[in-house]
Design an enzyme around this catalytic site. Structure first.
Site, PDB file in Angstrom:
ATOM      1  CG  MET A 163      -2.158   0.650   1.144  1.00 49.55           C
ATOM      2  SD  MET A 163      -3.161  -0.002   2.511  1.00 49.55           S
ATOM      3  CE  MET A 163      -1.931  -0.843   3.536  1.00 49.55           C
ATOM      4  N   PRO A 164       2.179   1.128  -0.216  1.00 52.23           N
ATOM      5  CG  PRO A 164       4.368   0.368  -0.098  1.00 52.23           C
ATOM      6  CD  PRO A 164       2.988  -0.070  -0.479  1.00 52.23           C
ATOM      7  CE1 TYR A 165       1.410   9.007  -4.586  1.00 47.96           C
ATOM      8  CE2 TYR A 165       2.747  10.152  -2.966  1.00 47.96           C
ATOM      9  CZ  TYR A 165       2.101  10.130  -4.187  1.00 47.96           C
ATOM     10  OH  TYR A 165       2.166  11.224  -5.011  1.00 47.96           O
TER      11      TYR A 165
END
Lengths: 67, 67, 67, 67, 67, 67
Positions: free
Chosen positions: F1-3
């Site tokens: 779920m990283p950005y």
């Protein structure tokens, strides 16, 4: 109406120093581009030295070497 | 697939209020632009009032004056 | 005084749709956290599909496959 | 001279893992675009799971369901 | 090593004015926090007036009303 | 779920090079922190050299001097 985000390492900046940054960058935008200070927003992020990298290594590691 | 970053001053927003922001902005993007909620990412940053400036001064100073 | 940044792929959002996003998120912050609309700033970034990745590949490549 | 911001949920990443991210992304930019590691800046933000949303709900809620 | 991001509406800032912003904010960080100018990074984003909202409406709409 | 947000100067990076950055940073997050590639988002911003400053001056000025 400008928005300014300043990111620095968390190494003890005082409330007074942060107030000086806010006042200074707001005045710079007024002087340079005639931006209205009333709607100029400044957000300062203080980032842990483990979470800031430059030259491929963290600031924690660099500080430990005296840099 | 949108990415939304919401910055607010750290003044006691509850987990419920933050959940409401996340649900609300995700639904807004679905309704307005048909964006897929499953891949809409929302990140909320809560910022200390010393670190947020408007009108050339910090929110801490403004709150002390009753603003 | 909140600041909201919305990033979407550049795929033809109209000025009307962007105005709807601006009005909607400003109202959401008023309703949820009692934030003042007059000082709520919203910035929308439209990003080329070559420059947006998800699942390890660009949106350009995904769109070409029909996703 | 690139600037990279990596946002992850705050779920116990160690200083060693963060150092690996910093070294890895700096090397990726050198290899792919010939960017100078000495001036490549990487900032990692760790975000509370209450403050990160996907699919219209917070990561806290998703983790509680086992996702 | 600071990183500064300045967002303004795209309304004709010249290269000279942007150079003045870069020099001014770099000097402000040196004077206030003793930050090294050589590694201070400044990125200016110019944003279309359709994509910038304040008070729940776009700057395009506000400019059309003479604000 | 990283950005992940990667900012580089706009100096001719090809779609292939940008695809390599997207694939590389997504794989780095999987390998280092076991992050799910399917929900890892990468956004690349290409910034005009007039709008990028380091050492108190724009990259345009530095390039003109051969740096």
């Amino acid at each position: 109406m400008p928005y300014v985000n300043i990111k620095i390492t968390r190494e003890g900046a005082s409330a007074e120093q942060k107030a000086e940054l806010i006042a200074g960058v707001t005045e710079l935008l007024r002087k340079t581009l005639n931006k209205n200070p009333a709607t100029t927003v400044v957000v300062i992020d203080e980032v842990d030295t483990d979470n800031w990298g430059i030259g491929g290594e963290s600031v924690t590691v660099r500080r430990a070497r005296g840099q």
